[in-house]
Design an enzyme around this catalytic site. Structure first.
Site, short mmCIF file in Angstrom:
data_model
loop_
_atom_site.label_atom_id
_atom_site.label_comp_id
_atom_site.label_asym_id
_atom_site.label_seq_id
_atom_site.Cartn_x
_atom_site.Cartn_y
_atom_site.Cartn_z
NE ARG A 79 12.34 -30.92 14.43
CZ ARG A 79 13.09 -30.01 14.39
NH1 ARG A 79 12.97 -29.07 15.29
NH2 ARG A 79 14.17 -30.13 13.87
CG HIS A 80 8.99 -27.78 11.04
ND1 HIS A 80 8.66 -27.39 12.37
CD2 HIS A 80 10.17 -27.71 10.86
CE1 HIS A 80 9.67 -27.26 13.02
NE2 HIS A 80 10.73 -27.21 12.22
CG HIS B 297 10.79 -23.77 12.43
ND1 HIS B 297 10.90 -23.94 13.78
CD2 HIS B 297 12.03 -23.74 12.10
CE1 HIS B 297 11.91 -24.12 14.22
NE2 HIS B 297 12.73 -23.85 13.44
CG ASP C 190 -0.33 0.45 2.53
OD1 ASP C 190 0.95 0.48 2.66
OD2 ASP C 190 -1.25 0.27 3.55
CG HIS C 191 -0.52 4.78 1.39
ND1 HIS C 191 -1.79 3.82 1.58
CD2 HIS C 191 -0.86 5.37 2.87
CE1 HIS C 191 -2.25 4.04 2.71
NE2 HIS C 191 -1.98 4.87 3.37
CB CYS D 122 0.91 -2.19 4.62
SG CYS D 122 0.70 -3.12 6.40
N GLY D 123 2.45 -0.11 6.02
CA GLY D 123 3.34 0.83 6.90
C GLY D 123 3.74 -0.10 8.08
CB THR D 124 2.59 -1.89 10.74
OG1 THR D 124 1.20 -2.48 10.23
CG2 THR D 124 2.19 -0.39 11.42
N GLY D 125 3.22 -3.60 8.18
CA GLY D 125 3.44 -5.12 7.74
C GLY D 125 2.29 -5.81 8.46
CB ILE D 126 0.21 -5.34 11.18
CG1 ILE D 126 1.70 -5.15 12.46
CG2 ILE D 126 -0.87 -6.08 12.15
CD1 ILE D 126 1.40 -4.48 13.58
N GLY D 127 -1.42 -5.20 8.92
CA GLY D 127 -2.58 -5.24 8.22
C GLY D 127 -2.49 -6.09 7.04
C1 RB5 Z 1 -1.76 2.90 6.30
O1 RB5 Z 1 -1.98 4.45 6.73
C2 RB5 Z 1 -1.50 1.89 7.44
O2 RB5 Z 1 -2.66 1.60 8.16
C3 RB5 Z 1 -1.06 0.84 6.70
O3 RB5 Z 1 0.05 0.83 5.67
C4 RB5 Z 1 -0.61 -0.70 7.56
O4 RB5 Z 1 0.25 -0.04 8.58
C5 RB5 Z 1 -1.79 -1.15 8.33
O5 RB5 Z 1 -1.69 -2.24 9.07
#
Ligand code: RB5
Length: 142
Positions: A132-133, A97, A7-8, A64-69
């Site tokens: 194992r995995h 693993h 994403d951005h 993405c910004g955090t990689g989480i979403g």
């Molecule tokens: C976008 O602002 C941000 O929410 C997205 O890049 C990401 O970090 C979501 O997890």
């Protein structure tokens, strides 16, 4: 073939990763986005996940910004094992693993130098100790 998506918040880091892939003559397909204009990360997680599900690509990199979403979104898809990594130890371990097929990175978390090393580790580490995995991966799929 490596599927790329962001994403951005991940666009700039994706450009660095593209440089690395091109320097190493590694084939990739870029599914966008194509600028720092705000977009919705699940759209790009889906494009990359689908390319892997269809067999067009065997691995993916999502940013993405955090990689989480973007990793949460990708992990909703059958057969997709996306690992959010902030260091090379995790990148190596998740290949060995979990047989992770998608690497997720946070463009606002890791700098380009570290990110490229994480990518290099992820792409050059094989799934190992299947005895194992594999059973655990099968349990995830169930
Ligand atoms: C976008 O602002 C941000 O929410 C997205 O890049 C990401 O970090 C979501 O997890």
């Amino acid at each position: 073939m490596i599927a790329l998506g962001c994403d951005h918040g991940g666009y700039e880091l994706k450009q660095e990763i593209i440089k690395y892939l091109e320097e190493h003559h590694l084939p990739y397909k870029d599914f966008g986005c194509d600028s720092t204009e705000a977009v919705d990360y699940p759209v790009y997680a889906r494009k990359v996940g689908k390319a892997i599900q269809d067999g067009a690509c065997d691995k993916g990199i999502l940013i993405c910004g955090t990689g989480i979403g973007i990793s949460i979104a990708a992990n909703k898809m059958k057969g997709i094992r996306a690992a959010l990594c902030t260091d090379c130890f995790c990148a190596e371990a998740t290949r060995e693993h979990n047989d992770a097929n998608v690497l997720a990175l946070g463009g606002r978390v890791v700098g380009p130098g570290l990110a490229v090393k994480i990518v290099d580790t992820f792409l050059n580490t094989e799934f190992s100790h299947a005895e194992r995995h594999q059973k655990r991966i099968d349990l995830i799929e169930e």
